[in-house]
Design an enzyme around this catalytic site. Structure first.
Site, PDB file in Angstrom:
ATOM      1  N   GLU A  97      45.459 -11.533  74.230  1.00  0.00           N
ATOM      2  CA  GLU A  97      44.134 -12.025  73.863  1.00  0.00           C
ATOM      3  C   GLU A  97      43.023 -11.297  74.613  1.00  0.00           C
ATOM      4  OE1 GLU A  97      43.752 -14.340  71.391  1.00  0.00           O
ATOM      5  OE2 GLU A  97      45.919 -14.069  71.201  1.00  0.00           O
ATOM      6  N   CYS A  98      43.380 -10.465  75.565  1.00  0.00           N
ATOM      7  CA  CYS A  98      42.409  -9.791  76.432  1.00  0.00           C
ATOM      8  C   CYS A  98      42.223  -8.339  75.998  1.00  0.00           C
ATOM      9  CB  CYS A  98      42.911  -9.844  77.873  1.00  0.00           C
ATOM     10  SG  CYS A  98      41.934  -8.869  79.040  1.00  0.00           S
ATOM     11  N   GLY A  99      40.981  -7.968  75.681  1.00  0.00           N
ATOM     12  CA  GLY A  99      40.682  -6.605  75.258  1.00  0.00           C
ATOM     13  C   GLY A  99      41.000  -5.566  76.324  1.00  0.00           C
TER      14      GLY A  99
END
Length: 147
Positions: A17-19
């Protein structure tokens, strides 16, 4: 088999979920390396391993704490009198507090923020151009770091 598959063992503690984490993973793959991906929110490292990773990265538990999108404030983790042990306990109880991506390679361990910090841990260069999800060019067409 790519030029590095048989000789490089890289682990990325990843949150899809983390860019920043997605960009670091993509740069590892852009070097022709398929890392071991540990989704630490699903498979939490043991306390001993987490402490070892922190030590090997040369950071403090506080430097690994993530504030944004976590129960950091609610748990009072901004209190600078809290011990390292208390901070590690909080990360074990609430893995979302562990900042990411944490990358382990034969060249060391590093919290890869910004994501291009992962390039320092890769024993082989980039195979081609790479731009982050936001369009920022990190590696040019010849595989050289930009900037």
């Amino acid at each position: 088999m790519s030029r590095t598959d048989s000789v490089v063992d890289i682990v990325i503690y990843h949150n899809p979920e983390c860019g920043t984490s997605r960009n670091a993973l993509a740069m590892i793959r852009n070097a022709g390396i398929e890392p071991h991906v540990v989704e630490y929110l699903k498979t939490l490292p043991s306390r001993a391993l987490l402490v070892e990773l922190i030590e090997r990265a040369g950071i403090s538990p506080r430097e690994l704490l993530r504030e944004k999108g976590t129960p950091y404030a609610e748990l009072g983790l901004g209190d600078t009198t809290l011990s390292d042990e208390a901070l590690v306990d909080a990360m074990m109880a609430h893995p979302i507090l562990i900042n990411r991506p944490l990358v382990v390679s034969p060249l060391g361990v590093k919290l890869c923020r910004p994501s291009e910090a992962v390039l320092d841990l890769l024993p082989s260069g980039q195979l081609g151009a790479f731009a982050k999800e936001d369009g920022e060019q990190v590696v040019d067409a010849s595989g050289e770091r930009v900037g």
